[in-house]
Write a protein that holds these residues in place. Structure first.
Motif, short mmCIF file in Angstrom:
data_model
loop_
_atom_site.label_atom_id
_atom_site.label_comp_id
_atom_site.label_asym_id
_atom_site.label_seq_id
_atom_site.Cartn_x
_atom_site.Cartn_y
_atom_site.Cartn_z
N GLN A 179 0.81 -1.21 0.00
CA GLN A 179 0.00 0.00 0.00
C GLN A 179 0.85 1.27 0.00
O GLN A 179 0.40 2.31 -0.47
CB GLN A 179 -0.97 -0.03 1.18
N PHE A 180 2.10 1.19 0.51
CA PHE A 180 2.95 2.37 0.40
C PHE A 180 3.27 2.67 -1.06
O PHE A 180 3.18 3.82 -1.51
CB PHE A 180 4.26 2.18 1.17
N VAL A 181 3.67 1.65 -1.81
CA VAL A 181 3.95 1.85 -3.23
C VAL A 181 2.71 2.37 -3.94
O VAL A 181 2.77 3.30 -4.76
CB VAL A 181 4.44 0.53 -3.87
N LEU A 182 1.55 1.79 -3.61
CA LEU A 182 0.30 2.23 -4.23
C LEU A 182 0.00 3.69 -3.89
O LEU A 182 -0.33 4.50 -4.77
CB LEU A 182 -0.84 1.32 -3.76
N LYS A 183 0.14 4.04 -2.61
CA LYS A 183 -0.14 5.41 -2.18
C LYS A 183 0.80 6.41 -2.84
O LYS A 183 0.38 7.50 -3.26
CB LYS A 183 -0.05 5.53 -0.66
N LEU A 184 2.08 6.05 -2.92
CA LEU A 184 3.05 6.97 -3.52
C LEU A 184 2.71 7.24 -4.97
O LEU A 184 2.69 8.40 -5.42
CB LEU A 184 4.46 6.38 -3.40
N LEU A 185 2.41 6.19 -5.73
CA LEU A 185 2.07 6.37 -7.15
C LEU A 185 0.75 7.12 -7.31
O LEU A 185 0.63 8.01 -8.17
CB LEU A 185 1.99 5.00 -7.84
N LEU A 186 -0.24 6.77 -6.48
CA LEU A 186 -1.56 7.38 -6.62
C LEU A 186 -1.61 8.78 -6.04
O LEU A 186 -2.61 9.50 -6.21
CB LEU A 186 -2.63 6.49 -5.96
N PHE A 187 -0.57 9.20 -5.34
CA PHE A 187 -0.48 10.57 -4.84
C PHE A 187 0.35 11.42 -5.79
O PHE A 187 0.03 12.58 -6.05
CB PHE A 187 0.16 10.56 -3.45
N LEU A 188 1.41 10.84 -6.33
CA LEU A 188 2.35 11.58 -7.16
C LEU A 188 1.79 11.85 -8.55
O LEU A 188 1.82 12.99 -9.03
CB LEU A 188 3.66 10.79 -7.24
N ILE A 189 1.27 10.82 -9.22
CA ILE A 189 0.82 10.97 -10.60
C ILE A 189 -0.34 11.97 -10.72
O ILE A 189 -0.31 12.87 -11.58
CB ILE A 189 0.45 9.60 -11.19
N PRO A 190 -1.40 11.88 -9.88
CA PRO A 190 -2.46 12.90 -9.98
C PRO A 190 -1.97 14.31 -9.67
O PRO A 190 -2.47 15.28 -10.25
CB PRO A 190 -3.50 12.43 -8.96
N ALA A 191 -0.98 14.45 -8.77
CA ALA A 191 -0.46 15.78 -8.46
C ALA A 191 0.18 16.41 -9.68
O ALA A 191 -0.04 17.59 -10.00
CB ALA A 191 0.54 15.70 -7.31
N ILE A 192 0.98 15.62 -10.41
CA ILE A 192 1.61 16.13 -11.63
C ILE A 192 0.54 16.48 -12.67
O ILE A 192 0.60 17.53 -13.33
CB ILE A 192 2.60 15.09 -12.18
N TRP A 193 -0.46 15.60 -12.81
CA TRP A 193 -1.54 15.87 -13.76
C TRP A 193 -2.30 17.14 -13.40
O TRP A 193 -2.63 17.94 -14.28
CB TRP A 193 -2.49 14.67 -13.79
N LEU A 194 -2.59 17.34 -12.12
CA LEU A 194 -3.33 18.53 -11.69
C LEU A 194 -2.56 19.81 -12.02
O LEU A 194 -3.14 20.79 -12.50
CB LEU A 194 -3.61 18.46 -10.18
N VAL A 195 -1.25 19.80 -11.74
CA VAL A 195 -0.45 20.99 -12.01
C VAL A 195 -0.41 21.28 -13.51
O VAL A 195 -0.57 22.44 -13.94
CB VAL A 195 0.98 20.81 -11.45
#
Length: 574
Positions: A179-195
């Motif tokens: 779940q750490f790997v999942l959380k990191l990817l699912l937090f990082l990728i949407p942040a880049i997309w939002l910006v």
């Protein structure tokens, strides 16, 4: 439907890993510390997954929306605490051979009374910490899936308790690492997309959000709790479907009210909150409420989060799963790096949320800002996809942290207070989970970040002094340990209860009551040291200290064992 499809795989994988852990669980040691066979890399990922709770995945961004840039001091404290743990606690705790923090307390000071007191402290910290996990699970599913609040709470409690009862620490470890790997990817990728999606102009304006003090479109806001707002100019709204114009002054929206603000309407300021786009919101200090002492508020949070990390029972138990002290130290070092990467991104969500989702600032539902942002940027399929991904990541955060917390709480009951075997441990898991669900159902109006910080405060005031002095000061006695832990528990929890139920306070007094770590931690250290100095440590305390600080041999050959014996003899003769 999309939210259900996103959450279901997270819950399903969690349960499947729990089922696989059944075959490897035969003893209490298997259940509590996975037979001490977890490698540093897997363990650090599990520690990070366990540590990145609802307060990290959602709460920090929500606090940035509500309180301003100064809220980024929370992740600074969360991460810096692991540096202190790396230097002072990690390796000696593993060398102690204990299974739980109460185990360590009795092994170091030979006091069953201290063991029972430590178990009670574990339950207090666990309750304050696990309730916001279940609470935020309910809020997130309600916000993005339209389900009743209780559905998310019950779903999180059921998934965690079944997984833990089936697989124990081994299942929890691999679930949390995944779940750490999942959380990191699912937090990082949407942040880049939002910006990228917000555009260069909006990114520049986000840093100075004065332009965003008016609603860009008609915005409905549903209030879950009573909120008093300060209206700066006549504002046309619809309150529960009835058109009206709000005059300048104060206006209170009551729980369950639906208020629709028209396009171009000014965003009101929430009483006690930082004005939208104002200087206070941009100030890089944490001003708790409207008390006017930002430096004191910042130090109060930093002391609680840094020192509290050393005393979190579910994190400390994680180091007992390491093969030896060196592995425990490497686990802590890798964890600092992993947390540092993750905490680069809550500020992105917080700043964009303050700009793009002002309705959450008004309604008090700022904990859901991360999952609310994608639809504000793109109302099409992309927004729906990233909302589903962030919801899955948020649910992974709830489950990972709750696993560790329920594990230490059930261990405190069935291993420390009422010792029993695997059957009793499993029953304790279900009992604790049921109680936490009931408490979470009554806690919808409390901020996840504030609740978790209170858990850190209790840990900093109780277990931090016990561990630091117990590991590094040979004069500590059982009486001193009991007096210090009890003092810290009463001071911190009593102050928190007073903040919840007592009269309104203002100024620096209000800050020190809401965040008592600046005085409760030194008080606990002082009482523990003074009471210990009045007594005499037992003769075997030197041997107990040596066990905590001597490195384990790298192999089990006769030469290594004889070398260790000679080192012990030399140190004991000094």
């Amino acid at each position: 439907m999309g939210v259900a499809l996103a959450v279901a795989p997270v819950v399903l994988v969690t349960l499947l890993i729990g089922v696989r852990g059944v075959a490897a669980m035969r003893t209490t040691s298997d259940f509590l510390v996975a037979s001490r066979r977890i490698s540093p890399l897997v363990n650090s990922a599990a520690v990070s997954g366990e540590y990145l709770s609802a307060a990290s995945f959602l709460g920090v961004a929500g606090l940035v929306v509500k309180d301003g840039i100064g809220a980024l001091w929370y992740p600074v404290g969360f991460t810096a605490g692991y540096i202190a743990m790396l230097v002072l606690v990690a390796a000696p705790m593993r060398r102690s051979g204990a299974l739980t923090v109460p185990d360590f307390a009795e092994a170091r000071l030979n006091s069953p009374a201290l063991r029972r007191l430590a178990a009670v402290v574990v339950l207090v910290i666990g309750t304050i910490y696990v309730v916001p996990q279940f609470r935020t699970a309910g809020l997130v599913l309600a916000a993005v899936g339209g389900t009743p609040y209780w559905v998310g709470v019950v779903l999180a409690g059921a998934a965690v308790s079944v997984t833990l009862a089936l697989g124990g620490m081994r299942a929890a470890t691999y679930v949390q690492a995944f779940q750490f790997v999942l959380k990191l990817l699912l937090f990082l990728i949407p942040a880049i997309w939002l910006v990228l999606q917000a555009g260069a102009v909006n990114r520049a304006d986000a840093l100075h959000p004065v332009e965003f003090t008016h609603f860009a479109r008609e915005t409905p806001v549903r209030f879950e709790v009573d909120v008093t707002m300060e209206i700066r100019e006549p504002t046309a709204v619809r309150v529960n479907g009835v058109p009206r114009t709000l005059a300048p002054g104060e206006f209170t929206a009551h729980s369950q009210d639906d208020v629709v603000f028209g396009s171009g309407a000014a965003v009101p300021a929430v009483r006690g909150g930082a004005p939208l786009g104002g200087h206070d919101w941009q100030r890089p200090l944490l001003d708790l409420g409207d008390e006017g002492y930002p430096l004191l508020g910042t130090w109060a949070v930093l002391i609680a989060t840094m020192l509290g990390t050393m005393g979190l029972p579910h994190v400390l138990m994680r180091f007992h799963t390491s093969p030896d002290g060196r592995a425990a130290r490497r686990t802590a070092a890798i964890t600092v790096a992993l947390l540092g990467v993750f905490y680069l991104f809550p500020g992105v969500y917080g700043v964009l949320g303050r700009v793009l989702v002002p309705g959450l600032y008004l309604s008090g539902a700022t904990d859901t800002v991360v999952v609310a942002l994608p639809y504000q940027v793109d109302s099409g399929w992309a927004g729906g996809l990233f909302t589903a991904l962030l919801t899955a990541g948020a649910f992974a955060a709830f489950l990972a942290t709750s696993l560790g917390l329920l594990l230490v709480m059930s261990g405190a009951i069935a291993h420390d207070l009422v010792p029993g075997g695997l059957r009793r441990l499993r029953m304790a898991v279900f009992g604790v989970a049921a109680i936490m669900v009931l408490l979470a159902l009554r806690s919808a109006e409390l901020d996840a970040g504030v609740l978790v910080t209170w858990g850190f405060t209790v840990a900093a005031s109780t277990f931090c002094p016990l561990l630091v002095l117990g590991i590094w000061w040979p004069r500590l006695t059982a009486a001193g340990g009991i007096a210090g832990v009890l003092t810290g528990l009463v001071a911190s929890s009593g102050s928190i209860l007073f903040a919840l139920a007592g009269p309104d306070l203002h100024g620096w007094v209000a800050i020190l009551v809401q965040q008592p770590a600046p005085w409760s931690v030194p008080l606990a250290f002082g009482v523990m040291a003074l009471v210990s100095l009045r007594g005499r440590p037992p003769a075997w305390s030197t041997a107990a200290m040596l066990r905590l600080h001597l490195d384990e041999p790298r192999s089990t050959g006769p030469r290594d064992r004889s070398s260790t014996v000679r080192r012990l003899a030399r140190l004991l003769s000094r």
